[in-house]
Design a protein around this motif. Structure first.
Motif, mmCIF file in Angstrom:
data_model
loop_
_atom_site.group_PDB
_atom_site.id
_atom_site.type_symbol
_atom_site.label_atom_id
_atom_site.label_comp_id
_atom_site.label_asym_id
_atom_site.label_seq_id
_atom_site.Cartn_x
_atom_site.Cartn_y
_atom_site.Cartn_z
ATOM 1 N N LEU A 58 25.406 -37.992 18.006
ATOM 2 C CA LEU A 58 24.871 -36.733 18.518
ATOM 3 C C LEU A 58 24.370 -36.895 19.953
ATOM 4 C CD1 LEU A 58 24.350 -33.845 17.437
ATOM 5 C CD2 LEU A 58 22.032 -34.572 16.901
ATOM 6 N N LEU A 59 23.675 -37.974 20.216
ATOM 7 C CA LEU A 59 23.161 -38.204 21.574
ATOM 8 C C LEU A 59 24.287 -38.413 22.573
ATOM 9 C CD1 LEU A 59 20.168 -40.560 20.680
ATOM 10 C CD2 LEU A 59 20.012 -38.209 21.495
ATOM 11 N N LEU A 60 25.321 -39.120 22.178
ATOM 12 C CA LEU A 60 26.445 -39.356 23.090
ATOM 13 C C LEU A 60 27.255 -38.089 23.327
ATOM 14 C CD1 LEU A 60 27.720 -42.845 21.877
ATOM 15 C CD2 LEU A 60 26.238 -42.327 23.812
ATOM 16 N N ASP A 61 27.353 -37.243 22.277
ATOM 17 C CA ASP A 61 28.115 -36.004 22.446
ATOM 18 C C ASP A 61 27.419 -35.005 23.346
ATOM 19 O OD1 ASP A 61 30.121 -36.933 20.823
ATOM 20 O OD2 ASP A 61 29.384 -35.942 18.997
ATOM 21 N N HIS A 62 26.127 -35.155 23.516
ATOM 22 C CA HIS A 62 25.377 -34.153 24.278
ATOM 23 C C HIS A 62 24.479 -34.843 25.316
ATOM 24 C CE1 HIS A 62 26.761 -31.053 21.499
ATOM 25 N NE2 HIS A 62 26.525 -31.920 20.539
ATOM 26 N N MET A 63 25.131 -35.675 26.126
ATOM 27 C CA MET A 63 24.380 -36.379 27.175
ATOM 28 C C MET A 63 23.899 -35.437 28.272
ATOM 29 S SD MET A 63 26.358 -40.035 27.611
ATOM 30 C CE MET A 63 28.013 -39.355 27.580
ATOM 31 N N GLU A 64 24.496 -34.227 28.347
ATOM 32 C CA GLU A 64 24.012 -33.263 29.331
ATOM 33 C C GLU A 64 22.624 -32.751 28.968
ATOM 34 O OE1 GLU A 64 26.298 -30.949 26.226
ATOM 35 O OE2 GLU A 64 26.437 -32.880 27.265
ATOM 36 N N HIS A 65 22.291 -32.777 27.667
ATOM 37 C CA HIS A 65 20.959 -32.360 27.229
ATOM 38 C C HIS A 65 19.988 -33.536 27.148
ATOM 39 C CE1 HIS A 65 22.275 -28.281 26.234
ATOM 40 N NE2 HIS A 65 23.332 -28.803 25.620
ATOM 41 N N VAL A 66 20.504 -34.696 26.796
ATOM 42 C CA VAL A 66 19.668 -35.896 26.686
ATOM 43 C C VAL A 66 20.321 -36.997 27.522
ATOM 44 C CG1 VAL A 66 18.456 -37.420 25.085
ATOM 45 C CG2 VAL A 66 19.209 -35.176 24.304
ATOM 46 N N PRO A 67 19.906 -37.163 28.782
ATOM 47 C CA PRO A 67 20.535 -38.166 29.648
ATOM 48 C C PRO A 67 20.340 -39.591 29.113
ATOM 49 C CG PRO A 67 19.200 -36.620 30.910
ATOM 50 C CD PRO A 67 18.879 -36.388 29.479
ATOM 51 N N ILE A 68 21.211 -40.471 29.589
ATOM 52 C CA ILE A 68 21.146 -41.870 29.150
ATOM 53 C C ILE A 68 19.790 -42.475 29.507
ATOM 54 C CG2 ILE A 68 22.190 -44.149 29.428
ATOM 55 C CD1 ILE A 68 24.835 -42.720 30.016
ATOM 56 N N ASP A 69 19.314 -42.178 30.700
ATOM 57 C CA ASP A 69 18.036 -42.757 31.134
ATOM 58 C C ASP A 69 16.898 -42.350 30.201
ATOM 59 O OD1 ASP A 69 19.420 -43.824 33.244
ATOM 60 O OD2 ASP A 69 18.867 -42.220 34.654
ATOM 61 N N LYS A 70 16.947 -41.077 29.730
ATOM 62 C CA LYS A 70 15.899 -40.590 28.839
ATOM 63 C C LYS A 70 15.945 -41.330 27.495
ATOM 64 C CE LYS A 70 12.943 -37.835 26.755
ATOM 65 N NZ LYS A 70 11.497 -38.034 26.916
ATOM 66 N N VAL A 71 17.150 -41.533 26.983
ATOM 67 C CA VAL A 71 17.278 -42.214 25.707
ATOM 68 C C VAL A 71 16.809 -43.659 25.817
ATOM 69 C CG1 VAL A 71 18.893 -42.911 23.905
ATOM 70 C CG2 VAL A 71 19.168 -40.690 25.015
ATOM 71 N N VAL A 72 17.242 -44.348 26.901
ATOM 72 C CA VAL A 72 16.870 -45.749 27.072
ATOM 73 C C VAL A 72 15.356 -45.884 27.211
ATOM 74 C CG1 VAL A 72 17.068 -47.757 28.593
ATOM 75 C CG2 VAL A 72 19.091 -46.379 28.048
ATOM 76 N N ALA A 73 14.750 -44.967 27.962
ATOM 77 C CA ALA A 73 13.302 -45.026 28.143
ATOM 78 C C ALA A 73 12.578 -44.825 26.807
ATOM 79 C CB ALA A 73 12.865 -43.971 29.157
ATOM 80 N N ASP A 74 13.096 -43.862 25.967
ATOM 81 C CA ASP A 74 12.426 -43.603 24.688
ATOM 82 C C ASP A 74 12.611 -44.730 23.693
ATOM 83 O OD1 ASP A 74 11.586 -41.234 25.727
ATOM 84 O OD2 ASP A 74 12.936 -39.957 24.558
ATOM 85 N N LEU A 75 13.722 -45.471 23.817
ATOM 86 C CA LEU A 75 14.025 -46.501 22.829
ATOM 87 C C LEU A 75 13.642 -47.900 23.288
ATOM 88 C CD1 LEU A 75 17.537 -45.289 21.564
ATOM 89 C CD2 LEU A 75 15.299 -44.877 20.543
ATOM 90 N N LYS A 76 12.957 -48.025 24.437
ATOM 91 C CA LYS A 76 12.567 -49.347 24.919
ATOM 92 C C LYS A 76 11.725 -50.103 23.899
ATOM 93 C CE LYS A 76 14.127 -50.349 29.076
ATOM 94 N NZ LYS A 76 13.320 -50.079 30.278
ATOM 95 N N ARG A 77 10.889 -49.353 23.178
ATOM 96 C CA ARG A 77 10.023 -50.006 22.196
ATOM 97 C C ARG A 77 10.738 -50.250 20.867
ATOM 98 N NH1 ARG A 77 4.255 -46.764 22.893
ATOM 99 N NH2 ARG A 77 3.942 -47.228 25.116
ATOM 100 N N LYS A 78 11.960 -49.761 20.717
ATOM 101 C CA LYS A 78 12.769 -49.964 19.509
ATOM 102 C C LYS A 78 14.079 -50.628 19.911
ATOM 103 C CE LYS A 78 10.015 -47.878 16.541
ATOM 104 N NZ LYS A 78 9.435 -48.556 15.360
ATOM 105 N N PRO A 79 14.013 -51.946 20.235
ATOM 106 C CA PRO A 79 15.213 -52.595 20.783
ATOM 107 C C PRO A 79 16.421 -52.550 19.841
ATOM 108 C CG PRO A 79 13.537 -54.218 20.176
ATOM 109 C CD PRO A 79 12.886 -52.880 20.100
ATOM 110 N N ASP A 80 16.190 -52.557 18.510
ATOM 111 C CA ASP A 80 17.339 -52.482 17.600
ATOM 112 C C ASP A 80 18.044 -51.143 17.718
ATOM 113 O OD1 ASP A 80 14.996 -51.368 16.674
ATOM 114 O OD2 ASP A 80 15.551 -51.602 14.548
ATOM 115 N N TYR A 81 17.275 -50.024 17.832
ATOM 116 C CA TYR A 81 17.884 -48.725 18.051
ATOM 117 C C TYR A 81 18.584 -48.674 19.407
ATOM 118 C CZ TYR A 81 15.027 -47.093 14.117
ATOM 119 O OH TYR A 81 14.458 -46.920 12.882
#
Length: 841
Positions: A567-590
């Motif tokens: 879902l995140l990859l299909d809609h990168m225009e709504h959720v940019p890669i930088d935003k996802v990486v920043a949110d998942l920094k504390r969840k390295p497995d995700y």
């Protein structure tokens, strides 16, 4: 009229006939009088009483006061009607026979005898016959008819055998019964056909033991015509079926008819009336009691004669008749009369009518025995033939029966076809199921198409399930269209229950569905993520809630990482890669799963995170690390090498060193960590560097196991002599001989292969040369249309026909042709076109 069954086995057997008691004016007549005999016509019924009166009634028992018959002084003993129903003949113990016209009085007459008249029969064609024939029985059977002069002629047909108690006239045959037997007379031939004795073939009178009287008085004979040639006789416990047949004869004066007894059988009852019922026999049965408690109920027995055995029969049914005052009656007090559709059972104070059962009667019987499903199927089968029952009526009775039996599942399954679009009945069913706490069984069948119930009805169902079954409540919200009920009303009900149980996952899921139905998708998504509902991603896609992904990246990954990543990859225009990486920094497995999926989709996306991705591969998924190192160009080699050194990943270090140009260092790493020289050999083959091979030899010279491996694999890349010469003479190498033998075999194989290849090449060269010679040997045609391959002008001159003036033409074996003047003088040894010096088209 209902009938009683004699045994439990017959309790479920459908009666052959239906019964009803004749009422109306007849009740008042029998209250002060008593019935003695009856005669039937399709238009009316003639009833004779013990007070000597003959009543004309309709078939319902209403007295027809417009039709009068002269009364007798004593009891009426017999009544007869003609075929057209215009005349009534009655006889009595007062010695009179009275013939009454119901419409005209011209043929009325009274016949007087000096003794009681026990029976009478009119000619069936009496109204239209000029002879006006009538027979009646006293001690004789008397025929009375008019002569051509209009005078009555009295003829005794038979006598001297006791009272003629019964007489029946059909067609040209008259049958009568006296004390000894039954006789049949043919009116056409004016002679008696047969005599049928009372018992068997030569019967005798038996004396009734208890009363001392003759049985014939208490158990009189009963006869009935089945058709024009078949007579039924019931006499005490004997029943006979007699058939009149033709007798071929050449003598015109000899009898042409005779009678045979086709069936004769004994019964366990005394017959007090007999009638045909199709191919069967209806007999009114009287059962004697051994005690003094009185008589039993009379019964109607339906018997079927056995075609193979004239003395046996099958009893198809027995019905006990509800006759008033039956306890005091004897066999002689009953009689039976029939017409084409009805059978009348006559007793002094009651008359019961039996009729063939129709489709409505079958439905009534099925309902009576609680076979409601079969009754409903019968209604469907009979359709418009039913006059009394309807599909809805019987269906409602079936539903009532099922609900009373607590079979709510079956009631729900049949409700749609029974109730159809009847809103009132549907509402009634819903209320009854709610009252019985069985509402869940009808939820699947409630109307929800074009025909619908009021919203309040559906809300009642939902409220009941909200009280009793939360899972069924949630399922119903999924199955039912949202416009069946008021969303706000049901939402408030759910919130009320959640105030008492705020963590109930089923109610939370139901609330989320209601919010989604009310287009409050943000609240629905929040609840779905909270309870990790499986429809979370479906909700997001269905309602395009992609903007809400930015605030729920971790929650989505925690719930369903695989589908969340897609879902995140299909809609990168709504959720940019930088935003996802920043949110998942504390969840390295995700984060690892996200970056891996991103790299697989497009290796250039997120290239700035390849160094981070390399660390995640090293931490979570080493098998994918080396392929990543080989395919990516965006990571730092030094940093990657340090990471691999820290974790001791040899293969990855070897690749990184070779990529950095340090093949020697990579080889040293291999030889230090690998005990098998195979890996080092493969590395040298990949690098294809002779100096690297020499370095491998130098590193292996003090390792006997390496030397053997090199000897077995180095032969095709480096001269094995170099390695052999460097082996110390004192070194013991296990398997050296086998290795040297393998080298020699490989060399021999290479030599043989070289010679064979040379032979193949030589053969191919010779074959191609011969082909070239054949091509070059072909003739070259030069005509007027052929042009020079250099200048493009025709090779042959067309204007000058002199041979001396013809130009010189030069032709090569390649079939290119030139004017001699067009070729350069310095190079005429080869074709200029084939050399590429000329590009002429």
């Amino acid at each position: 009229m209902a009938s009683d069954s004699e045994s439990s086995e017959e309790e479920w057997e459908e009666p052959k006939l239906k019964y009803d008691r004749m009422g109306n004016d007849l009740l008042e007549i029998l209250r002060t009088d008593a019935a003695s005999c009856i005669a039937l016509h399709s238009k009316f019924v003639a009833l004779g009483t013990h007070w000597g009166i003959v009543y004309i009634l309709d078939h319902s028992g209403n007295n027809n006061t417009s039709k009068h018959c002269k009364p007798h002084a004593t009891s009426v003993t017999g009544i007869s009607l003609d075929g057209s129903g215009e005349h009534v003949a009655s006889c009595s113990d007062d010695g009179t026979v009275k013939i009454t016209g119901l419409y005209l009085d011209e043929n009325n007459q009274v016949i007087t005898e000096d003794q009681p008249v026990k029976s009478v029969a009119l000619d069936p064609n009496y109204s239209h016959s000029s002879s006006k024939q009538i027979v009646y029985g006293t001690n004789e059977l008397v025929l009375l008819e008019k002569t051509w002069l209009g005078r009555n002629k009295r003829t005794v047909l038979h006598g001297g055998e006791g009272l003629v108690r019964c007489v029946k006239w059909r067609g040209s045959y008259i049958a009568w019964a006296n004390d000894l037997g039954v006789k049949i007379y043919d009116m056409k031939q004016r002679r008696r056909i047969t005599y049928i004795p009372r018992v068997g073939a030569g019967g005798t009178n038996r004396v009734l033991p208890k009363l001392g009287g003759t049985r014939v008085e208490l158990y009189p004979a009963h006869i009935a015509w089945k058709d024009d040639t078949t007579l039924l006789i019931g006499w005490d416990k004997d029943i006979k079926v007699c058939a009149i047949r033709d007798k071929p004869s050449r003598d015109s004066r000899a009898p042409t008819k005779y009678c045979v007894v086709v069936h004769l059988f004994k019964t366990d009852f005394s017959c007090c009336g007999i009638a045909p019922l199709g191919d069967q026999i209806a007999a009114l049965a009287y059962m004697e009691e051994d005690n003094e408690a009185g008589s039993t109920r009379p019964q109607l027995r339906i018997l079927e004669p056995n075609a193979a055995d004239k003395e046996s029969f099958t009893e198809l049914s027995r019905d006990a008749l509800s006759i008033r005052g039956y306890q005091t009656y004897r066999c002689k007090d009953y009689s039976l009369q029939h017409d084409s559709t009805e059978i009348y059972f006559v007793s002094p104070k009651d008359i019961v009518v039996a009729q063939p059962r129709d489709e409505d009667d079958r439905v009534d019987w099925l309902l009576h025995i609680n076979h409601h499903r079969e009754a409903l199927e019968a209604v469907k089968e009979f359709g418009k033939r039913l006059k009394k029952h309807t599909y809805m009526e019987v269906g409602l009775l079936y539903l009532d029966h099922l609900i009373d039996s607590h079979d709510f599942t079956e009631a729900a399954s049949v409700a749609p076809q029974i109730l159809g679009n009847n809103m009132n009945h549907w509402e009634g069913l819903v209320h009854r199921c709610i009252k019985a706490h069985q509402v869940s069984v009808i939820t699947a069948v409630l109307p929800r198409g074009d025909f619908r119930l009021p919203q309040a009805c559906y809300e009642l169902v939902l409220e009941e399930l909200l009280k009793t079954n939360h899972k069924e409540f949630e399922k119903l919200l999924n199955d039912w269209p949202n416009d069946l009920y008021n969303i706000v009303t049901i939402t408030n009900k759910v919130l009320t229950y959640l105030d008492r149980d705020s963590h109930n996952p089923v109610l939370l899921a139901a609330l989320a569905k209601l919010y989604a139905a009310d287009q409050r998708f943000d609240r629905a998504l929040s609840i779905y993520l909270r309870i990790q509902h499986p429809d979370t991603f479906k909700l997001i896609r269905k309602h395009n809630l992609y903007a809400a992904l930015q605030d729920n990246v971790v929650a989505l990954m925690r719930f369903g990482e695989g589908e969340a990543v897609v879902l995140l990859l299909d809609h990168m225009e709504h959720v940019p890669i930088d935003k996802v990486v920043a949110d998942l920094k504390r969840k390295p497995d995700y984060l690892h799963k996200y970056l891996h999926a991103l790299y697989q989709r497009d290796s250039h996306l997120g290239s700035e995170y390849h160094d981070l991705q390399l660390q995640l591969y090293a931490q979570f998924d080493r098998p994918k690390l080396l392929p990543f190192l080989k395919s990516s160009n965006y990571y730092k080699l030094e940093t990657s090498l340090e990471i691999c050194k820290e974790r001791g990943y040899v293969d990855e270090q070897v690749f990184l060193l070779s990529r950095m140009g340090n093949a020697s260092g990579a080889l040293a790493l291999i030889t230090q960590n690998e005990e098998n020289v195979g890996r080092a050999v493969e590395f040298c083959k990949e690098q294809n560097d002779s100096e690297l091979w020499l370095e491998l030899i130098n590193r292996s010279i003090h390792k006997p196991e390496y030397i053997r491996g090199l000897l077995e694999n180095i032969g095709t890349h480096v001269d094995p002599i170099i390695l052999i010469r460097r082996i110390p003479s004192s070194m013991e190498i296990p398997g050296l001989r086998d290795a040297i033998v393998k080298i020699l075999q490989d060399y021999s194989m290479q030599t043989a292969l070289w010679f064979e290849c040379r032979k193949v090449l030589s053969s191919d060269v010779i074959s191609l040369l011969r082909k070239q010679l054949r091509v070059n040997s072909r003739p070259i045609s030069i005509d007027e249309e052929r042009s020079c391959d250099a200048c493009g002008r025709p090779l042959l001159c067309q204007n000058n026909g002199s041979v001396a003036d013809m130009p010189v033409i030069v032709t090569f074996l390649c079939h290119h042709c030139f004017h001699d003047d067009c070729l350069p003088s310095q190079n005429r040894s080869s074709c200029n076109v084939c050399r590429g010096n000329i590009r002429h088209s």
